[in-house]
Design a protein around this motif. Structure first.
Motif, PDB file in Angstrom:
ATOM      1  N   TYR A   1       0.838  -1.204   0.000  1.00 44.53           N
ATOM      2  CA  TYR A   1       0.000   0.000   0.000  1.00 44.53           C
ATOM      3  C   TYR A   1       0.875   1.257   0.000  1.00 44.53           C
ATOM      4  O   TYR A   1       0.615   2.202  -0.734  1.00 44.53           O
TER       5      TYR A   1
ATOM      6  N   LYS B   1       1.189   4.264  -3.035  1.00 46.70           N
ATOM      7  CA  LYS B   1       1.040   5.701  -2.809  1.00 46.70           C
ATOM      8  C   LYS B   1       2.306   6.462  -3.158  1.00 46.70           C
ATOM      9  O   LYS B   1       2.255   7.522  -3.783  1.00 46.70           O
TER      10      LYS B   1
ATOM     11  N   ASN C   1      -3.155   5.068  -6.993  1.00 45.97           N
ATOM     12  CA  ASN C   1      -4.126   4.579  -6.032  1.00 45.97           C
ATOM     13  C   ASN C   1      -4.555   3.218  -6.568  1.00 45.97           C
ATOM     14  O   ASN C   1      -4.070   2.781  -7.619  1.00 45.97           O
ATOM     15  N   GLN C   2      -5.441   2.532  -5.875  1.00 41.03           N
ATOM     16  CA  GLN C   2      -5.810   1.177  -6.315  1.00 41.03           C
ATOM     17  C   GLN C   2      -6.434   1.192  -7.704  1.00 41.03           C
ATOM     18  O   GLN C   2      -6.162   0.316  -8.525  1.00 41.03           O
ATOM     19  N   SER C   3      -7.236   2.191  -7.983  1.00 45.77           N
ATOM     20  CA  SER C   3      -7.903   2.279  -9.281  1.00 45.77           C
ATOM     21  C   SER C   3      -6.908   2.487 -10.424  1.00 45.77           C
ATOM     22  O   SER C   3      -6.960   1.794 -11.445  1.00 45.77           O
ATOM     23  N   SER C   4      -5.994   3.436 -10.254  1.00 43.97           N
ATOM     24  CA  SER C   4      -5.035   3.714 -11.322  1.00 43.97           C
ATOM     25  C   SER C   4      -4.046   2.558 -11.501  1.00 43.97           C
ATOM     26  O   SER C   4      -3.661   2.231 -12.626  1.00 43.97           O
TER      27      SER C   4
END
Length: 78
Positions: free
Chosen positions: A10, A14, A19-22
């Motif tokens: 994580y 960052k 982020n998780q989506s990108s």
């Protein structure tokens, strides 16, 4: 079932500006799939390799990001 700790992953996501989506778009899976994997659904080998490539994680560092066993906290008796 063994659970892995992805806190370091994580942080790397960052620090590399994702982020998780990108990140999910970058490696070619859905955001929901990535979320599920970070919650315990096993990563496939190709997904691990793609994430390492995108996040610039070396082969030597891979285990620390993907295979650190999550330690369960236990209550201490007083």
């Amino acid at each position: 079932m063994i659970k892995f700790d992805y806190e370091r992953l994580y942080g790397r996501i960052k620090s590399k500006g994702f982020n998780q989506s990108s990140l999910s778009r970058e490696i070619g899976i859905s955001a929901a799939s990535l979320t599920n994997k970070l919650k315990g659904v096993p990563f496939r080998q190709d997904e691990i390799l793609n994430i390492c490539k995108v996040l610039d994680i070396s082969d030597n560092e891979m285990a620390a990001y993907f295979f650190t066993v999550k330690v369960q906290k236990t209550e201490q008796l007083t």
